[in-house]
Design a protein around this motif. Structure first.
Motif, mmCIF file in Angstrom:
data_model
loop_
_atom_site.group_PDB
_atom_site.id
_atom_site.type_symbol
_atom_site.label_atom_id
_atom_site.label_comp_id
_atom_site.label_asym_id
_atom_site.label_seq_id
_atom_site.Cartn_x
_atom_site.Cartn_y
_atom_site.Cartn_z
ATOM 1 N N TYR A 250 4.304 38.483 -9.224
ATOM 2 C CA TYR A 250 3.621 39.758 -9.462
ATOM 3 C C TYR A 250 2.713 40.199 -8.311
ATOM 4 O O TYR A 250 1.950 39.418 -7.764
ATOM 5 N N SER B 127 11.736 41.705 -8.240
ATOM 6 C CA SER B 127 10.944 41.297 -9.408
ATOM 7 C C SER B 127 11.558 40.116 -10.148
ATOM 8 O O SER B 127 10.894 39.496 -10.973
ATOM 9 N N SER C 21 5.589 40.088 -3.447
ATOM 10 C CA SER C 21 6.080 41.422 -3.791
ATOM 11 C C SER C 21 5.360 42.526 -3.024
ATOM 12 O O SER C 21 5.486 43.702 -3.365
ATOM 13 N N VAL D 271 8.846 47.961 -12.809
ATOM 14 C CA VAL D 271 9.234 47.131 -13.959
ATOM 15 C C VAL D 271 8.420 47.557 -15.175
ATOM 16 O O VAL D 271 8.954 47.819 -16.262
ATOM 17 N N TYR E 292 10.408 43.131 -20.305
ATOM 18 C CA TYR E 292 10.260 43.193 -18.848
ATOM 19 C C TYR E 292 11.314 42.358 -18.122
ATOM 20 O O TYR E 292 11.717 42.696 -17.016
ATOM 21 N N TYR F 277 6.760 45.979 -9.134
ATOM 22 C CA TYR F 277 6.187 45.657 -10.458
ATOM 23 C C TYR F 277 5.662 46.884 -11.203
ATOM 24 O O TYR F 277 5.693 46.929 -12.430
ATOM 25 N N ARG G 206 15.073 44.618 -13.713
ATOM 26 C CA ARG G 206 14.909 43.976 -12.413
ATOM 27 C C ARG G 206 14.812 45.059 -11.355
ATOM 28 O O ARG G 206 15.663 45.948 -11.288
#
Lengths: 776, 164
Positions: free
Chosen positions: A526, A521, A487, A235, A246, A232, A250
């Motif tokens: 998140y 992502s 993540s 991203v 966003y 993230y 990816r």
């Protein structure tokens, strides 16, 4: 309807706190685990990069015509074609150098070709003409008026709110702590001591170098595969740089062969994306060679730390002023956070009522300083624990006693104004380390009067950057097994296994019935990043919340099946039962009875944000709650010093940590054992040498990390002061594991010889010089 | 020039063409998709790419593929018997000797070579045998413990299925 009193999936013994083997170990010992370096995509091209040989120069011209003409070359790109800047705290870095280079090793031209060999050959065909510019390498000189200013546009860069660069200078961040009245504190002190400590360049030396691949779709959407710590972050930073929404960036985190902070922010990815924009959809892979890892990744910031400390005759600390300077090289990367977080640990885990800290992150024409396991805290710990010992000896107080007198307890305030209300295990770490190391029992002499032994200790504290957010999804299949989507990246530290344990514990499932999906992502929700020792606490709590959400949904489905209102059912043992009764349905039965046997899944989502944490005031560093939690550790080192050669041999390290409740004991010991050895490397043998901006030991042959023959006995122990808000009372662990090691060794050397080394690494030459100083 | 080479890799006969300058690691990873052998320094220093050639542990990044003509190569993929881990692999799993795992292949091969020549090594002998294999995660202690445990268990015999 009550098809069994317990689910077949129920695991009666607890998953948390048990010896659980990491889930990916079998894949790794068979060579099947896929790392970023192993990535192969259909039609994949390979990238190579031409890097600047000069630390500071104007790019006069670039001729890529011969490279473009080489058969097999598919894309050539230079900075002139790329208008974007990237960065995390500070958006200051071009995808490839534009107009000038700011460090030796800065990427200037990138080429993608059908093979690595052709790309390498094409790089050799590029001609770049440079005009050298006056350079500055010493960060203290770089702060002086008249120094070459590396980033004249500093004031125009996008900057995250908290950080404060100083326009027109090389200061990329000036972090401050103001508490009490430091001048009055010095006047109230019986003694005021001023000492300077320094640290060196240390490279992460992840066994897997940085590697990524990128592919660009017709509509401009970007997919990045990266051996990274934080999909993230990538991203956000890529989208912000490129101006892309966003959802059209990816980032897939591949298997990763070590990170230690070095893979937290974009590094290889921007130029690889730029190449992939020019290959009509063919993916481009770019892997650092080992020498690129030294010169072109990031390194631990060398720091210059001036500590002025006022004490009472009995050792009570009254006031401390710190001026610290972190050399962040040509671009800021994580430098602003490193300088800031270092300040937050400047007092050490001690009560100090009057504090003034100025911590500077400064540009120079040196390699880029980045995040490294501890974010500036190991540098601060080196200084405060060395000085603590020096003060003890100057006052004639026992080094343990002076610490006992000043340590923080529950109810005390940090230098940032936070009153500590839970999980302050620092005093226990000290006492346990004293006991476990038999601190009061003198070491047996070597029998050789020229080889002497000594023992030293150091303690520390560290926060985690707050507030930060983690989210998690759990998905239950119709058979009652669960897949976790998170993540958090398993860098080797074992977070994937710990999170599975938490799910198994919360849902009452066997560990093998909980799987974890790889971070991506586009699928996993998140997470701020896998850094700052934050994952167990933050993601662990998010996972608990997701499990609770899943349980709630199952209860809602189960209540009508059980013929009672939803308020009369509860999730237990892998299913739902009537409160106070034995009527029970397994999750499988609930899902199949609700949706039919063709199948469906039931989901839970969870988010965690540490309650009440508030970013500190920019001018004073004060906040009612700085950190989600504080971690503590004390290390005791036994050393042997050869008085003739200055050679230091570490005999034993006792490392006691307060990481809250330990969820995976094997993983926790692994973090500490590995951390101590990294700490010993930075203490005794590791230094990336940079001469006028040029790295002179960019290989494992010349930059020595500890080997199997270089490590002493390590005893790792935990005091487990449970945290009220932690998942099962857990906090964090990874970063503190290496922080107290260096000052514990330095203090042991002093104990053995009376010689004080204040600069890392502690080379034999420095020991001999310090020994000579004691004789003057 | 390019030569036609034949060699045994993990017990299977392989024939392929390779240019003289190509190293064994390049052929293993890029041509044969045997990516368990890890690439970390390409200078023969870190030991991540260690493989056995006729039973001797060598750095595949320093070994030209052509020099393996007619020889027998064993990579990490060849240590398990099908899905059954060797005692050494199993010991690595159980001792917590694996963190990021990037050094693991090379460690396993170096330790396999040690236990072939010295089935009951002392701790110091294990540490000395692994000195050319760098690990940045574990601090080595669990790796050494794993090798010692495997030596007690009899390193060559498969004891458990993958994933067990």
């Amino acid at each position: 309807m009550n098809d069994s009193s317990t689910s077949e999936l129920v695991q009666r013994s607890r998953a948390v706190g048990r010896e659980v083997r990491r889930g990916d170990a079998a894949e790794k010992v068979t060579g099947r685990y896929a790392y970023g370096m192993d990535l192969a995509l259909p039609g994949m091209l390979h990238a190579k990069v031409l890097r600047s040989p000069y630390p500071h120069a104007r790019i006069v011209s670039i001729d890529t015509s011969r490279a473009r003409a080489l058969a097999g070359v598919r894309a050539v790109v230079t900075g002139d074609e790329l208008p974007w800047l990237f960065g995390s705290a500070l958006r200051d870095e071009p995808f490839l150098a534009r107009g000038r280079v700011r460090y030796a090793g800065e990427p200037v031209v990138a080429i993608a070709a059908t093979t690595e060999e052709i790309a390498r050959e094409a790089i050799d065909l590029v001609d770049v003409e440079y005009e050298e510019l006056p350079a500055v390498f010493d960060p203290i000189e770089a702060m002086e008026p008249g120094a070459p200013v590396l980033h004249p546009d500093l004031g125009s860069y996008a900057m995250e709110g908290y950080y404060g660069g100083v326009d027109g200078t090389n200061i990329a961040n000036h972090a401050k702590i103001r508490r009490g009245d430091v001048e009055q504190g010095f006047r109230d002190s019986d003694f005021v001591f001023e000492d300077v400590f320094t640290t060196q360049y240390v490279q992460h030396c992840s066994m897997e170098a940085h590697v990524c691949a990128a592919q660009v779709a017709v509509d401009g959407s970007v997919t990045v595969w990266s051996s990274c710590q934080s999909p993230y972050n990538f991203v956000r930073d890529l989208s912000n740089a490129l101006g892309l929404p966003y959802n059209r960036v990816r980032v897939i985190a591949t298997g990763i062969g070590g990170a230690f902070g070095g893979k937290m922010y974009l590094r290889t990815e921007p130029l690889t994306v730029a190449l992939a924009m020019r290959t009509q959809g063919r993916p481009v892979k770019y892997a650092h060679t080992r020498d690129e890892e030294f010169i072109g990744a990031v390194v631990k910031h060398p720091a210059h730390l001036k500590f002025k400390t006022g004490v009472k005759r009995d050792g009570t600390i009254v006031a401390r002023q710190i001026t610290s300077v972190f050399n962040t090289g040509g671009y800021a990367d994580a430098g602003p956070q490193v300088a800031r977080n270092s300040a937050f640990s400047g007092t050490g885990p001690y009560r100090i009522p009057n504090v003034r800290i100025d911590s500077y992150c400064v540009y120079t024409n040196n390699p880029i300083g980045g995040a490294f396991r501890g974010f500036g805290v190991p540098q601060a710990t080196w200084a405060h624990e060395s000085q603590m010992d020096m003060i003890a000896h100057r006052l004639g107080i026992d080094p343990v006693e002076i610490r006992r007198r000043n340590l923080m307890d529950l109810g005390d305030s940090t230098s940032t104004g936070e009153v500590l209300v839970t999980s302050v295990g620092v005093r226990q770490t000290l006492e346990r380390a004293i006991e476990a190391s038999s601190y009061r029992t003198p070491l047996a002499p070597t029998g050789d009067p020229r080889v002497v032994r000594g023992r030293g200790l150091a303690t520390m504290h560290k926060l985690t950057n707050s507030p930060t957010h983690s989210t998690a999804f759990v998905k239950m299949h119709q058979d009652g097994t669960v897949v976790l989507l998170s993540s958090s990246v398993d860098l080797g530290q074992g977070i994937a296994t710990v999170l599975r344990q938490i799910v198994a514990e919360r849902l009452g499932l066997a560990l093998e019935h909980v799987s974890i999906a790889p971070p991506d992502s586009h699928y996993s929700p998140y997470d701020q990043s896998t850094s700052g020792s934050r994952s167990v606490f933050h993601m662990g709590n998010a996972v608990l919340a997701a499990c609770a959400d899943l349980a709630r949904r199952l209860c809602a489905h189960a209540a009508p099946l059980l013929g009672v209102g939803v308020e009369r059912v509860e999730y237990r043992d892998g299913g739902v039962g009537v409160v106070g009764g034995d009527r029970f349905l397994t999750a499988k039965a609930i899902i199949e009875k609700t949706f039919g046997t063709r199948g469906c899944t039931v989901h839970g989502e969870g988010r965690f944000t540490p309650p009440n944490t508030v970013p500190p005031d920019k001018d004073t560093g004060q906040t009612p709650k700085m950190s989600a939690f504080w971690m503590y550790a004390t290390h005791v080192a036994d050393v042997e010093v050869d008085l003739d050669t200055g050679r230091v041999k570490v005999l034993k390290v006792v490392a006691v940590h307060d990481a809250g409740t330990i969820i995976n004991p094997e993983g926790a010991v692994g973090q500490v054992e590995g951390g101590v050895v990294q700490g010993l490397g930075a203490t005794l043998c590791e230094e990336m040498l940079v001469a006028d901006g040029i790295v002179t030991n960019a290989s494992f042959a010349e930059y020595k990390i500890p080997t199997s023959l270089d490590v002493p006995e390590i005893v790792s122990l935990f005091v487990e002061a449970p945290h009220a808000e932690g998942p099962y009372g857990a906090k964090g662990l990874s970063e503190p594991a290496l922080a107290p090691t260096a000052p514990a060794v330095a203090n042991a050397i002093y104990n053995a010889t009376g010689a004080r080394v204040t600069s890392l690494p502690i080379t034999p030459e420095k020991v001999l010089a310090a020994l000579a100083a004691t004789r003057r | 020039m390019t030569r036609h080479l034949s060699m045994s890799i993990n017990g299977e006969p392989h024939e392929f063409d390779a240019a003289d300058h190509r190293t064994l690691i390049e052929v293993l990873r890029d041509d044969l998709a045997l990516t368990g052998t890890k690439d970390a320094c390409r200078q023969g220093v870190c030991g991540s790419c260690t493989v056995l050639v006729d039973g001797v542990a060598v750095r595949s990044c320093l070994m030209l593929a052509a020099r393996c003509q007619g020889k027998s190569v064993t990579t990490v993929e060849g240590l398990a018997a099908g899905d059954r881990l060797s005692a050494l692999q199993q010991a690595f799993v159980e001792a917590g000797a694996v963190q990021c795992g990037y050094c693991t292949s090379g460690m396993l091969i170096a330790a396999t070579a040690l236990l072939e020549s010295n089935p009951s090594p002392t701790e110091v002998e294990v540490r000395a045998a692994l000195v050319g294999n760098l690990c940045r995660c574990t601090g080595y202690a669990p790796i050494v413990r794993a090798v010692l445990a495997a030596s007690r268990a009899g390193a060559g015999h498969p004891v458990a299925a993958v994933g067990s």
